[in-house]
Design a protein around this motif. Structure first.
Motif, PDB file in Angstrom:
ATOM      1  N   ARG A  42       0.840  -1.211   0.000  1.00  0.00           N
ATOM      2  CA  ARG A  42       0.000   0.000   0.000  1.00  0.00           C
ATOM      3  C   ARG A  42       0.872   1.257   0.000  1.00  0.00           C
ATOM      4  O   ARG A  42       0.570   2.225  -0.691  1.00  0.00           O
ATOM      5  N   ILE A  45       2.536   1.814  -3.450  1.00  0.00           N
ATOM      6  CA  ILE A  45       1.560   2.370  -4.395  1.00  0.00           C
ATOM      7  C   ILE A  45       1.312   3.844  -4.100  1.00  0.00           C
ATOM      8  O   ILE A  45       1.308   4.680  -5.014  1.00  0.00           O
ATOM      9  N   GLU A  49       2.177   6.805  -6.741  1.00  0.00           N
ATOM     10  CA  GLU A  49       1.114   7.692  -7.226  1.00  0.00           C
ATOM     11  C   GLU A  49       1.402   9.144  -6.866  1.00  0.00           C
ATOM     12  O   GLU A  49       1.092  10.050  -7.650  1.00  0.00           O
ATOM     13  N   LYS A  54       1.385   5.444 -12.005  1.00  0.00           N
ATOM     14  CA  LYS A  54       0.147   4.677 -11.922  1.00  0.00           C
ATOM     15  C   LYS A  54       0.474   3.195 -11.815  1.00  0.00           C
ATOM     16  O   LYS A  54       1.373   2.697 -12.494  1.00  0.00           O
ATOM     17  N   LEU A  55      -0.276   2.495 -10.970  1.00  0.00           N
ATOM     18  CA  LEU A  55      -0.148   1.053 -10.856  1.00  0.00           C
ATOM     19  C   LEU A  55      -0.733   0.418 -12.108  1.00  0.00           C
ATOM     20  O   LEU A  55      -1.912   0.600 -12.415  1.00  0.00           O
ATOM     21  N   LEU A  76      -8.057  -2.961  -3.927  1.00  0.00           N
ATOM     22  CA  LEU A  76      -7.498  -2.223  -5.062  1.00  0.00           C
ATOM     23  C   LEU A  76      -8.528  -2.067  -6.181  1.00  0.00           C
ATOM     24  O   LEU A  76      -8.559  -1.040  -6.865  1.00  0.00           O
ATOM     25  N   THR A  81      -8.004   4.920  -8.111  1.00  0.00           N
ATOM     26  CA  THR A  81      -6.663   5.039  -8.695  1.00  0.00           C
ATOM     27  C   THR A  81      -6.065   3.694  -9.105  1.00  0.00           C
ATOM     28  O   THR A  81      -5.103   3.659  -9.859  1.00  0.00           O
ATOM     29  N   SER A  82      -6.626   2.584  -8.623  1.00  0.00           N
ATOM     30  CA  SER A  82      -6.029   1.275  -8.930  1.00  0.00           C
ATOM     31  C   SER A  82      -7.007   0.268  -9.525  1.00  0.00           C
ATOM     32  O   SER A  82      -6.607  -0.857  -9.828  1.00  0.00           O
ATOM     33  N   ALA A  85      -5.823  -1.350 -12.756  1.00  0.00           N
ATOM     34  CA  ALA A  85      -4.613  -2.178 -12.722  1.00  0.00           C
ATOM     35  C   ALA A  85      -4.965  -3.637 -12.983  1.00  0.00           C
ATOM     36  O   ALA A  85      -6.003  -4.136 -12.546  1.00  0.00           O
ATOM     37  N   LYS A  87      -4.628  -7.495 -12.290  1.00  0.00           N
ATOM     38  CA  LYS A  87      -4.417  -8.178 -11.021  1.00  0.00           C
ATOM     39  C   LYS A  87      -4.213  -9.663 -11.255  1.00  0.00           C
ATOM     40  O   LYS A  87      -5.056 -10.324 -11.861  1.00  0.00           O
TER      41      LYS A  87
END
Length: 165
Positions: A42, A45, A49, A54-55, A76, A81-82, A85, A87
Motif C-alpha cells: 500500500r 503504491i 502515485e 500509476k499502478l 485495489l 486510482t487502482s 490495474a 491483477k
C-alpha cells in the motif's frame, strides 16, 4: 512517457526475489518493485502515485500474515486510482471459494499456481500489460519493445484509421 508500476507482493523473500528476477526484462520502461506485506505494498503504491505514476499490474500471493492477497486485490479493485490495474494472484494455497471471490469482487485478471515457469509468468504479465497500455495509455508505443508489439502497432494503426474517418 507515462510512469507505470508493476508491483509484486509476497511475504516469502525468496519467492518475491524469484518473481522480481523473472520479470526484470520489463524494466525499463516499467518500474518494478516488490513488497513483503500488504501494508508495505500500500505504501509503495501511495508513494508511486504521489510522484505521478500509476499502478499497471499487481501480482500478489494469497496467504500472507497480515492480510490475504485476495482481500488486498478486492480493495485495489474498489479504489479509483487502482481499479484499472491488472491483477494476478500467484499462489499454491487459494481454494476454489477464494479464487471465485477474487474473480467476482477483486477484478482478478489471472490466477497462476505455484510453482510457475519463468516463461509462463513473463508471457502472462506481458499479455496483461499489453491489454493495460492499449486500454489506458495515450501513447502505448514506448512499451511496444518489451510487450506485444504486434498488438500495440495494430491498435495504433486502427486508432489512426478511426481518427481519419
Amino acid at each position: 512517457m507515462e510512469q507505470l508500476l508493476i508491483l509484486c507482493v509476497d511475504d516469502e523473500r525468496e519467492v518475491l526475489d524469484s518473481v522480481l528476477n523473472d520479470i526484470a526484462p520489463l524494466s525499463p520502461p516499467f518500474t518494478i518493485d516488490g513488497a513483503e506485506s500488504v501494508a508495505e505494498a500500500r505504501q509503495v503504491i501511495k508513494d508511486f502515485e504521489a510522484q505521478g505514476g500509476k499502478l499497471a499490474l499487481i501480482l500478489a500471493d494469497h496467504i500472507m500474515p497480515d492480510e490475504l492477497g485476495i482481500d488486498f486485490l478486492i480493495d485495489l479493485n474498489h479504489a479509483s486510482t487502482s481499479e484499472s490495474a491488472k491483477k494476478i494472484l500467484l499462489t499454491g494455497q487459494a481454494g476454489l471459494h477464494d479464487t471465485i471471490e477474487a474473480i467476482n469482487r477483486g477484478g482478478l485478471n489471472y490466477y497462476l499456481a505455484k510453482p510457475w515457469s519463468e516463461e509462463q509468468l513473463l508471457n502472462i504479465i506481458k499479455e496483461k500489460l499489453t491489454d493495460f497500455v492499449i486500454e489506458y495509455c495515450d501513447n502505448p508505443m514506448p512499451f511496444a519493445q518489451v510487450l506485444d508489439g504486434e498488438r500495440i502497432f495494430s491498435h495504433m494503426n486502427q486508432h489512426r484509421l478511426d481518427l481519419g474517418n
